[in-house]
Structures are given as structure tokens and as C-alpha cells.
Design a protein around this motif. Sequence first.
Motif, PDB file in Angstrom:
ATOM      1  N   PRO A 178      33.758  52.296  33.594  1.00 46.22           N
ATOM      2  CA  PRO A 178      33.927  51.630  35.195  1.00 46.22           C
ATOM      3  C   PRO A 178      33.935  49.738  35.001  1.00 46.22           C
ATOM      4  N   PHE A 179      34.950  49.812  35.678  1.00 44.60           N
ATOM      5  CA  PHE A 179      35.445  48.124  36.204  1.00 44.60           C
ATOM      6  C   PHE A 179      34.991  48.693  37.277  1.00 44.60           C
ATOM      7  N   TYR A 180      34.759  46.339  37.280  1.00 44.66           N
ATOM      8  CA  TYR A 180      34.450  45.933  39.404  1.00 44.66           C
ATOM      9  C   TYR A 180      36.359  45.133  39.364  1.00 44.66           C
ATOM     10  N   VAL A 181      36.444  45.342  41.203  1.00 49.52           N
ATOM     11  CA  VAL A 181      37.350  44.963  41.160  1.00 49.52           C
ATOM     12  C   VAL A 181      37.164  43.833  41.621  1.00 49.52           C
ATOM     13  N   GLU A 182      37.301  42.795  42.114  1.00 49.51           N
ATOM     14  CA  GLU A 182      36.741  41.511  42.953  1.00 49.51           C
ATOM     15  C   GLU A 182      37.521  40.734  43.315  1.00 49.51           C
ATOM     16  N   ALA A 183      37.240  40.099  45.046  1.00 52.25           N
ATOM     17  CA  ALA A 183      38.727  39.429  45.529  1.00 52.25           C
ATOM     18  C   ALA A 183      37.148  38.388  46.556  1.00 52.25           C
ATOM     19  N   VAL A 184      38.069  37.279  45.833  1.00 49.78           N
ATOM     20  CA  VAL A 184      37.075  36.012  46.924  1.00 49.78           C
ATOM     21  C   VAL A 184      37.882  35.382  47.496  1.00 49.78           C
ATOM     22  N   ILE A 185      37.471  35.228  48.559  1.00 43.60           N
ATOM     23  CA  ILE A 185      38.776  35.083  50.289  1.00 43.60           C
ATOM     24  C   ILE A 185      38.159  33.874  50.447  1.00 43.60           C
ATOM     25  N   SER A 186      38.037  33.173  51.533  1.00 47.22           N
ATOM     26  CA  SER A 186      38.428  31.910  52.361  1.00 47.22           C
ATOM     27  C   SER A 186      37.572  32.532  53.478  1.00 47.22           C
ATOM     28  N   VAL A 187      36.321  31.916  54.497  1.00 44.27           N
ATOM     29  CA  VAL A 187      35.887  32.566  55.890  1.00 44.27           C
ATOM     30  C   VAL A 187      37.258  32.274  56.618  1.00 44.27           C
ATOM     31  N   THR A 197      28.818  45.897  49.149  1.00 43.34           N
ATOM     32  CA  THR A 197      28.072  44.003  49.959  1.00 43.34           C
ATOM     33  C   THR A 197      29.060  42.790  49.716  1.00 43.34           C
ATOM     34  N   THR A 198      29.143  42.149  50.550  1.00 44.45           N
ATOM     35  CA  THR A 198      29.086  41.473  50.881  1.00 44.45           C
ATOM     36  C   THR A 198      28.848  40.218  50.715  1.00 44.45           C
ATOM     37  N   VAL A 199      29.157  38.631  49.532  1.00 44.05           N
ATOM     38  CA  VAL A 199      28.141  37.302  49.493  1.00 44.05           C
ATOM     39  C   VAL A 199      28.592  36.875  49.489  1.00 44.05           C
ATOM     40  N   GLU A 200      28.479  35.983  50.805  1.00 41.84           N
ATOM     41  CA  GLU A 200      28.633  34.397  51.251  1.00 41.84           C
ATOM     42  C   GLU A 200      28.240  33.325  50.286  1.00 41.84           C
ATOM     43  N   PHE A 201      29.372  32.390  49.839  1.00 45.47           N
ATOM     44  CA  PHE A 201      29.030  31.159  49.613  1.00 45.47           C
ATOM     45  C   PHE A 201      30.285  30.144  48.853  1.00 45.47           C
ATOM     46  N   ASN A 202      29.707  29.005  48.965  1.00 41.55           N
ATOM     47  CA  ASN A 202      30.578  28.224  48.102  1.00 41.55           C
ATOM     48  C   ASN A 202      31.715  27.922  47.026  1.00 41.55           C
ATOM     49  N   ASP A 203      32.400  27.360  47.359  1.00 46.80           N
ATOM     50  CA  ASP A 203      33.993  28.448  45.690  1.00 46.80           C
ATOM     51  C   ASP A 203      32.599  26.505  45.454  1.00 46.80           C
ATOM     52  N   GLY A 212      35.018  24.092  47.354  1.00 55.71           N
ATOM     53  CA  GLY A 212      34.223  23.246  48.185  1.00 55.71           C
ATOM     54  C   GLY A 212      33.923  23.916  49.298  1.00 55.71           C
ATOM     55  N   ARG A 213      34.454  25.407  49.827  1.00 56.49           N
ATOM     56  CA  ARG A 213      34.811  26.046  50.495  1.00 56.49           C
ATOM     57  C   ARG A 213      34.118  27.540  50.994  1.00 56.49           C
ATOM     58  N   ARG A 214      33.310  27.601  52.249  1.00 54.68           N
ATOM     59  CA  ARG A 214      32.638  28.934  52.236  1.00 54.68           C
ATOM     60  C   ARG A 214      33.745  30.170  52.224  1.00 54.68           C
ATOM     61  N   ALA A 215      33.198  30.928  50.878  1.00 50.20           N
ATOM     62  CA  ALA A 215      34.027  31.661  51.050  1.00 50.20           C
ATOM     63  C   ALA A 215      33.271  33.296  50.491  1.00 50.20           C
ATOM     64  N   ILE A 216      33.966  35.010  50.674  1.00 54.34           N
ATOM     65  CA  ILE A 216      32.958  35.698  50.715  1.00 54.34           C
ATOM     66  C   ILE A 216      33.541  36.580  49.487  1.00 54.34           C
ATOM     67  N   ARG A 217      32.640  37.118  48.751  1.00 58.37           N
ATOM     68  CA  ARG A 217      33.289  38.095  47.797  1.00 58.37           C
ATOM     69  C   ARG A 217      32.847  39.353  47.828  1.00 58.37           C
ATOM     70  N   TYR A 218      34.003  40.053  47.849  1.00 61.92           N
ATOM     71  CA  TYR A 218      33.876  41.504  47.391  1.00 61.92           C
ATOM     72  C   TYR A 218      34.247  41.922  46.041  1.00 61.92           C
TER      73      TYR A 218
END
Length: 160
Positions: free
Chosen positions: A111-120, A136-142, A146-152
Motif C-alpha cells: 500500500p501507499f499513501y497520497v498526501e496533499a499539503v494545502i494553505s489554510v 486525519t489532518t495535521v495543521e502546521f507551518n510550511d 512559513g505559512r499555515r498549511a493543512i496536510r491530508y
Amino acid sequence: MSEMTDPTEALKSFQESLLTGSLELERGRLDPDVYLHVDRADGKPRFTYVRLEGRKVTALASFVPNGYYLGHPNLAAGYAVLEAYRNQGLAKDILRAGIAELRNGFKGRPPFYVEAVISVDNAASLKVAAEVLGGTTVEFNDEASGRRAIRYARKFDTGR
């Protein structure tokens, strides 16, 4: 502070290369209306899936290996839709179609994961990722911007 990567620039570049004839496209194996181009980005294979209207790229989804997540290969996804074609579900469509083609192509592999990192701040893209990748999502600083982003991130089986 730099901007986060915008896949719309990849769509425009892909369109230019397609029109100059410098790209080879393969029809999708599951969906003959999806086209695939494989090349290398920073030494890694990049799988780009597009929908076309004639020779016009209307939607694009690109997947690049990005290490491992929870012990499985991880692919970073980017997607974009030509402005005139937005709000028609094409981003969700090309992202789903690309993942389906990858699952088929990786059949028999782990199996593999697909991720998307997107600006809030990118509400449309967040909606696409929530619907297609969910989980599950994770919010962090890219780090790059340096911007806030969400990782799916979502795990996909390959039908071993």
C-alpha cells in the motif's frame, strides 16, 4: 516569505510543453479519457495525469514520491484546474482518476499513501482534499513558505 507551491504553474507549463510536442502521453489503463506523462522531478519519478479538451489541459494531478509515512511509500499530490473549468468537480475527478491509475499500476506492491499539503487560505483545494483524501489532518507551518498549511494523507491498497 515565499509562497507555497501552486500546481496551476505546473498546469501552464505542462500545457506549453504539450503544444510544442515535447511530451509523450499515454492513455489511462482504467480511464481512456485520462492521459499520463511520466518524467523526473529532482531525480524522482513524477506521474502526471491530465484531462484534455482537444489539446487543452483542463485538469492536472501530479504525484511525486515523498519518502515514507507510517512505514509505507508516500506520494505528494498536487492538482489544478484551468480557471475557466473550475467549480465543475474536475479537481476531485482528476485526483481520483490519478489515484485509481496509480493503484492499478502499482498492483501487487505494498500500500501507499497520497498526501496533499494545502494553505489554510485555499478553501477550494482544502475541500477537494477533504473529500478525496479525507482522514486525519495535521495543521502546521510550511517550512518553505512559513505559512499555515493543512496536510491530508490517505493510505491506498493496491489489491495485492
